[in-house]
Design a protein around this motif. Structure first.
Motif, mmCIF file in Angstrom:
data_model
loop_
_atom_site.group_PDB
_atom_site.id
_atom_site.type_symbol
_atom_site.label_atom_id
_atom_site.label_comp_id
_atom_site.label_asym_id
_atom_site.label_seq_id
_atom_site.Cartn_x
_atom_site.Cartn_y
_atom_site.Cartn_z
ATOM 1 N N GLU A 1 -12.076 -4.915 -7.046
ATOM 2 C CA GLU A 1 -12.693 -4.519 -5.777
ATOM 3 C C GLU A 1 -13.967 -3.694 -5.996
ATOM 4 O O GLU A 1 -14.590 -3.248 -5.050
ATOM 5 C CB GLU A 1 -11.703 -3.760 -4.895
ATOM 6 C CG GLU A 1 -11.029 -2.571 -5.545
ATOM 7 C CD GLU A 1 -9.994 -1.908 -4.642
ATOM 8 O OE1 GLU A 1 -9.959 -2.171 -3.433
ATOM 9 O OE2 GLU A 1 -9.213 -1.094 -5.179
ATOM 10 N N ARG B 1 -17.465 0.720 4.955
ATOM 11 C CA ARG B 1 -16.654 -0.172 5.765
ATOM 12 C C ARG B 1 -16.128 0.477 7.036
ATOM 13 O O ARG B 1 -15.621 -0.195 7.922
ATOM 14 C CB ARG B 1 -15.488 -0.735 4.930
ATOM 15 C CG ARG B 1 -14.533 0.306 4.447
ATOM 16 C CD ARG B 1 -13.609 -0.238 3.370
ATOM 17 N NE ARG B 1 -12.306 -0.612 3.878
ATOM 18 C CZ ARG B 1 -11.246 -0.806 3.106
ATOM 19 N NH1 ARG B 1 -11.343 -0.708 1.792
ATOM 20 N NH2 ARG B 1 -10.093 -1.130 3.624
ATOM 21 N N GLY C 1 -9.849 -7.451 -4.008
ATOM 22 C CA GLY C 1 -9.854 -6.655 -2.772
ATOM 23 C C GLY C 1 -11.207 -6.814 -2.110
ATOM 24 O O GLY C 1 -12.144 -6.053 -2.375
ATOM 25 N N THR C 2 -11.306 -7.797 -1.228
ATOM 26 C CA THR C 2 -12.638 -8.087 -0.661
ATOM 27 C C THR C 2 -13.126 -7.005 0.305
ATOM 28 O O THR C 2 -14.316 -6.928 0.580
ATOM 29 C CB THR C 2 -12.644 -9.446 0.076
ATOM 30 O OG1 THR C 2 -11.443 -9.532 0.837
ATOM 31 C CG2 THR C 2 -12.763 -10.577 -0.887
ATOM 32 N N ASN C 3 -12.201 -6.184 0.820
ATOM 33 C CA ASN C 3 -12.667 -5.123 1.734
ATOM 34 C C ASN C 3 -13.588 -4.181 0.976
ATOM 35 O O ASN C 3 -14.693 -3.868 1.410
ATOM 36 C CB ASN C 3 -11.493 -4.323 2.293
ATOM 37 C CG ASN C 3 -10.440 -5.196 2.936
ATOM 38 O OD1 ASN C 3 -10.727 -6.333 3.288
ATOM 39 N ND2 ASN C 3 -9.233 -4.681 3.087
ATOM 40 N N ASP C 4 -13.114 -3.709 -0.164
ATOM 41 C CA ASP C 4 -13.939 -2.800 -0.944
ATOM 42 C C ASP C 4 -15.005 -3.546 -1.744
ATOM 43 O O ASP C 4 -16.103 -3.043 -1.925
ATOM 44 C CB ASP C 4 -13.066 -1.953 -1.883
ATOM 45 C CG ASP C 4 -12.445 -0.786 -1.135
ATOM 46 O OD1 ASP C 4 -13.135 -0.202 -0.277
ATOM 47 O OD2 ASP C 4 -11.269 -0.467 -1.390
ATOM 48 N N ARG D 1 0.892 -1.559 -5.310
ATOM 49 C CA ARG D 1 -0.338 -0.913 -5.734
ATOM 50 C C ARG D 1 -0.084 0.577 -5.901
ATOM 51 O O ARG D 1 0.487 1.211 -5.014
ATOM 52 C CB ARG D 1 -1.429 -1.127 -4.683
ATOM 53 C CG ARG D 1 -2.710 -0.392 -5.028
ATOM 54 C CD ARG D 1 -3.816 -0.721 -4.068
ATOM 55 N NE ARG D 1 -3.655 -0.052 -2.803
ATOM 56 C CZ ARG D 1 -4.482 -0.225 -1.775
ATOM 57 N NH1 ARG D 1 -5.474 -1.083 -1.879
ATOM 58 N NH2 ARG D 1 -4.306 0.423 -0.656
ATOM 59 N N ARG E 1 0.865 -1.190 0.000
ATOM 60 C CA ARG E 1 0.000 0.000 0.000
ATOM 61 C C ARG E 1 0.898 1.237 0.000
ATOM 62 O O ARG E 1 1.374 1.663 1.041
ATOM 63 C CB ARG E 1 -0.888 0.009 1.243
ATOM 64 C CG ARG E 1 -1.989 -1.026 1.258
ATOM 65 C CD ARG E 1 -2.896 -0.819 2.460
ATOM 66 N NE ARG E 1 -4.130 -1.563 2.337
ATOM 67 C CZ ARG E 1 -4.349 -2.754 2.896
ATOM 68 N NH1 ARG E 1 -3.418 -3.327 3.618
ATOM 69 N NH2 ARG E 1 -5.511 -3.359 2.734
HETATM 70 C C1 PEP Z 1 -9.394 -4.092 -0.418
HETATM 71 O O1 PEP Z 1 -10.176 -3.186 -0.721
HETATM 72 O O2 PEP Z 1 -9.755 -5.263 -0.187
HETATM 73 C C2 PEP Z 1 -7.954 -3.814 -0.279
HETATM 74 C C3 PEP Z 1 -7.098 -4.776 -0.109
HETATM 75 O O3 PEP Z 1 -7.539 -2.516 -0.337
HETATM 76 P P1 PEP Z 1 -7.717 -1.439 0.835
HETATM 77 O O4 PEP Z 1 -8.090 -2.180 2.094
HETATM 78 O O5 PEP Z 1 -6.414 -0.743 0.965
HETATM 79 O O6 PEP Z 1 -8.810 -0.585 0.302
#
Ligand code: PEP
Ligand code: MG
Length: 579
Positions: free
Chosen positions: A440, A474, A461-464, A334, A298
């Motif tokens: 993502e 989130r 990117g499962t978070n987004d 990234r 990151r």
């Molecule tokens: C995500 O979105 O899953 C990710 C890995 O990126 P970040 O948490 O930095 O948005």
């Protein structure tokens, strides 16, 4: 005594004194004091304390991040040595009988205003520095509430905060933090990601009021269950100590196997287990925990905690240090992704009504192609220099938040131009650089078959992806509890993405927090994920779990998960299957 149930964000158990960490601004009322001499003495002591803190911060920054970052704190310290400023403060307190906080505010503000009236960006940025220093001195004046600070705690502490910004990172010494608990944020907010990167237990979204907890109270923080127990009974303490001991033994076992590959029990599949990092220091940690490479670097952390754009030379230096540390292991970098929870004024990120849907990541490309070109150039130069110095460097570049094919095409054009320019100047360059995108945003997953020909790999990117698929912020603790990556809609998008990539011979990683969740291991193997990228501290556990399964068992698990209609059903089933 109070017990608060939050969301588990980083595993492990911490037992120790609390430290209240307040990020809010110090407020004050202006008054005339009766004893100006005592007030002046109090202020001098606070300035001295701020001075000591800044020296400690400067040293830590030099160790953790480099000379440029250290210079920020050095500059802050020099403000406190400024004779003219000190004389002004002295006269405000001794002659005008102003209280110390008001004097600090007015004196620093006068300077800041003067700087702000100048045109150049450099001076305007210094005004912000002055205000930071004023806040620091005011906090030092605040006596009891600030008697402890993260910079100079006498013993390791459980950090208790409303929320933490990624820029707070620099203040913490890993050795001094036993655990982190916040009242806000979800498990994928960057404060939680930061805790996992530090390898300390963490709980987020714990429903406490910061005013109800005092610094120095003994507490238990359980990062596995999400419980934060302040002032536990003797019995609770005994149980927690036992749990912690058991956890520590298991952890030791996992750590002893961490450098070995993660091959399934039947020998049929070897997962690539790599790390998510934000700094050179994290790269070091990644290697210690057995990372086979970096699946997500990151880079935004290079751009935070500063007031001007990092120069090309600074970027090259930072990337090169990571490449040299990782050697032949792959490093997926990234490109800049200033998330909705961060602001970088010098880049022109403004407060937006919906920051997570706003001007960020690859979307900056239209207005600021220079930022991306600059970063491509720095990455290529860093890799080229590392290779010329004898390091086998495997650079891979990844674009964040891609939602349309045109963005990838435009970014590739910029990349080719940066490369051609460097080549024309005769710079050493890496031969092969893989180019990929993060999946993502749902549109990228749905059109994965159209993106696949343009890239070498995807990283999910499962978070987004969860945030955007379920329309759940989130970082908003009122709803983040609902934001499960186990929602079958998210799982189907993951499955589609992997299938489309494999059909065209491209590999797929997953770098959201799901990759480091023990529960997800059989599901992700069963979906044929190639690369698992996670917080360095999660690697030993995940490798250990991968070794317990056969591919056939995992396929069965994945098939079943895709048939459910709710996240709760998927989680319930995976818990039943967990080993
Ligand atoms: C995500 O979105 O899953 C990710 C890995 O990126 P970040 O948490 O930095 O948005
Ligand atoms: Mg993301």
């Amino acid at each position: 005594m109070p017990r608060y149930q939050g969301l588990p964000a980083s595993p492990g158990i911490a037992i120790g004194p609390t430290l209240i960490y307040r990020t809010q601004k110090v407020t004050f009322t202006e008054q005339r004091v009766d004893d100006p001499r005592a007030e002046w003495q109090h202020l001098q002591q606070a300035i001295q304390k701020a001075h000591t803190q800044l020296i400690a911060l400067e040293q830590r920054a030099r160790k953790m991040a480099g000379d440029e970052e250290a210079a920020i704190f050095e500059a802050h310290r020099l403000f406190l040595d400024d004779e003219e400023l000190l004389a002004k403060l002295r006269s405000m307190v001794l002659e005008d009988r102003l209280n110390a906080k008001a004097a600090v505010h007015h004196a620093f503000e006068q300077y800041a205003e003067a700087l702000l009236s100048l045109e150049e960006e450099y001076f305007r940025a210094r005004a912000q520095d002055l205000r930071d220093v004023a806040q620091r001195v005011m906090k030092c004046l605040d006596g009891e509430a600030e008697e402890l600070s993260v910079e100079n705690t006498p013993e390791p502490v459980i950090l208790v905060a409303e929320d933490l910004t990624p820029s707070d990172t620099m203040r913490f010494d890993r050795e001094q933090i036993l655990g982190i608990v916040t009242a806000r944020g979800g498990p994928t907010s960057h404060s939680a990601i930061l805790a996992r990167a530090m390898g300390v237990p963490a709980v987020v979204s714990a429903p406490f009021d910061l005013n109800d907890i005092r610094s120095g109270t003994l507490a238990i923080l359980n990062g596995n269950s999400g419980l934060f127990n302040v002032g536990p009974t003797l019995h609770e303490l005994e149980v927690a100590r036992r749990e912690k001991e058991e956890w520590d033994v298991r952890r030791q076992q996992e750590l002893s196997q961490a450098q070995l590959p993660a091959v399934t029990r039947d020998g049929a599949f070897r997962a690539e287990v790599v790390a998510n990092i934000g700094s050179v220091e994290d790269a070091e940690l990644a290697i210690q925990y057995g990372a086979e490479g970096i699946g997500l670097f990151r880079t935004e952390f290079l751009y935070l905690q500063r007031t001007t754009m990092p120069t090309l030379a600074e970027q090259v230096r930072a990337y090169r240090r990571v490449f040299e540390r990782m050697g032949e292991r792959p490093v997926v970098v990234r490109t800049l992704d200033i998330g909705g929870d961060k602001e970088v004024p010098y880049l022109g990120t403004e407060k937006e009504p919906n920051p997570f849907l706003g001007w960020r990541a690859i979307r900056m490309i239209r207005e600021r192609p220079d930022v991306l070109e600059n970063q491509f150039s720095a990455l290529l130069q860093a890799a080229g220099q590392a290779i010329a110095a004898g390091v086998e460097c495997d650079l891979r570049i990844m674009l964040p938040m891609v939602s349309s094919v045109a963005e990838v095409e435009r970014a590739r054009e910029i990349y080719e131009k940066a490369r051609a320019d460097l080549e024309a100047e005769g710079n050493p360059l890496p031969q092969q650089v893989q180019f990929g995108i993060m999946v993502e945003v749902p549109s990228a997953a749905i059109l994965a078959d159209h993106f696949a020909p343009l890239v070498d790999f995807f990283s999910i990117g499962t978070n987004d992806l969860t945030q955007y698929t379920l329309a759940i912020d989130r970082t908003n603790e009122r709803v983040s509890v609902l934001a499960s990556p186990y929602h079958p809609a998210v799982l189907r998008l993951i499955e589609m993405t992997i299938r489309a990539a494999h059909a065209q011979g491209k590999w797929v990683g997953l770098c959201g927090e799901l990759a480091g969740d023990p529960l997800a291991v059989p599901l992700l193997i069963g979906l044929h994920l190639d690369e698992f990228s996670m917080a360095p501290s999660s690697i030993p556990t995940i490798k250990e779990l991968i070794r317990r399964w056969t591919v056939a068992e995992c396929k069965e698990v994945a098939k079943k998960c895709l048939e459910f209609s709710t996240a709760a059903q998927v989680i319930g089933y995976l818990k039943e299957k967990a080993r």
